[in-house]
Design an enzyme around this catalytic site. Structure first.
Site, PDB file in Angstrom:
ATOM      1  CE  LYS A  43      31.997  44.142  40.491  1.00  0.00           C
ATOM      2  NZ  LYS A  43      32.447  44.635  39.168  1.00  0.00           N
ATOM      3  NE  ARG A  53      37.830  37.787  42.253  1.00  0.00           N
ATOM      4  CZ  ARG A  53      37.603  38.980  41.710  1.00  0.00           C
ATOM      5  NH1 ARG A  53      37.172  39.046  40.462  1.00  0.00           N
ATOM      6  NH2 ARG A  53      37.802  40.075  42.388  1.00  0.00           N
ATOM      7  NE  ARG A  81      37.742  53.379  37.181  1.00  0.00           N
ATOM      8  CZ  ARG A  81      37.449  52.089  37.270  1.00  0.00           C
ATOM      9  NH1 ARG A  81      36.302  51.720  37.801  1.00  0.00           N
ATOM     10  NH2 ARG A  81      38.291  51.175  36.814  1.00  0.00           N
ATOM     11  NE  ARG A 107      41.748  52.450  40.566  1.00  0.00           N
ATOM     12  CZ  ARG A 107      40.577  51.968  40.940  1.00  0.00           C
ATOM     13  NH1 ARG A 107      39.833  51.296  40.073  1.00  0.00           N
ATOM     14  NH2 ARG A 107      40.129  52.156  42.161  1.00  0.00           N
ATOM     15  NE  ARG A 161      40.598  45.787  34.945  1.00  0.00           N
ATOM     16  CZ  ARG A 161      40.208  46.989  35.382  1.00  0.00           C
ATOM     17  NH1 ARG A 161      40.748  48.083  34.862  1.00  0.00           N
ATOM     18  NH2 ARG A 161      39.304  47.094  36.310  1.00  0.00           N
TER      19      ARG A 161
END
Length: 217
Positions: free
Chosen positions: A14, A89, A128, A161, A172
């Site tokens: 996104k 959301r 990532r 991260r 998540r």
């Protein structure tokens, strides 16, 4: 008017898609996180309410979030369209967005979903790497920086991260599935949902999505 929202699970691409949609179609990219930070920095009464909630570790209510979104979408730069990212959301927020869109005469015209299987998302996220300075994102397999471990844009050292590990990411994904995926059914029933293959190379996805967005103009 290109009044659209961008949806999809974490890791679906996104952020990258939002960047070129904003640039190619000259749309303001609006995320709730940015709005919260801007409001708190402004010192406005609404911003102060949000600051106190955030600093106390609480969650900003739907009522305050929707008030902030309505104010943002009412600004002149949204007159020709907007790209909403991270809102709504929940079904309740989607209903609120529909109501405010009618009130300010800026109704939603499309909900774009980037669909991607869980296993591909896990691989993408765990490989990532991000720049802590400018926010640029890379991938050790599919989008390597020119110099290993160094950001192409600002030269800072890339990091992984803390929540970009498989266990944390699967949590998540499950939270996303429970709270946000019902929105897909909501927008499908409303005739606003348009799904795209998030497994495509970004160049191919850009061609398909750009053609769709131009068809809305």
């Amino acid at each position: 008017m290109l009044n659209i929202i961008l949806m999809g699970p974490p890791g679906a691409g996104k952020g990258t898609a939002a960047t070129w949609i904003r640039e190619d179609f000259h749309l303001p990219h609006i995320s709730t996180g940015d709005m919260f930070r801007e409001a708190m920095a402004s010192g406005s009464p609404l911003g102060e309410k949000i600051r106190k909630i955030v600093e106390s570790g609480g969650l900003v209510s739907d009522e305050l979030t929707c008030e902030l979104v309505k104010e943002r979408l009412s600004r002149p730069d949204c007159q020709e369209g907007y790209l909403l990212d991270g809102f709504p959301r929940t079904i309740a927020q989607a209903e609120a967005l529909k109501k405010m869109g009618e009130e300010i005469k800026r109704p939603l015209v499309a909900a774009i979903n980037l669909a991607c299987p869980a296993e591909i998302l896990v691989e993408r996220v765990t490989t990532r790497r991000v720049c802590p300075k400018c926010g640029a994102s890379y991938n050790v397999k599919t989008l390597k920086p020119k110099a290993e471990g160094i950001c192409d844009l600002c030269g800072a050292e890339l990091i992984q991260r803390k929540d970009d590990n498989e266990e944390a990411f699967r949590t998540r994904l499950e939270n996303y599935r429970k709270s946000t995926e019902p929105l897909l059914g909501y927008y499908r029933e409303a005739g606003l949902l348009h799904e795209f293959d998030g497994t495509l190379p970004m160049g191919n996805l850009k061609v398909e999505l750009s053609a769709f967005l131009r068809s809305l103009l």
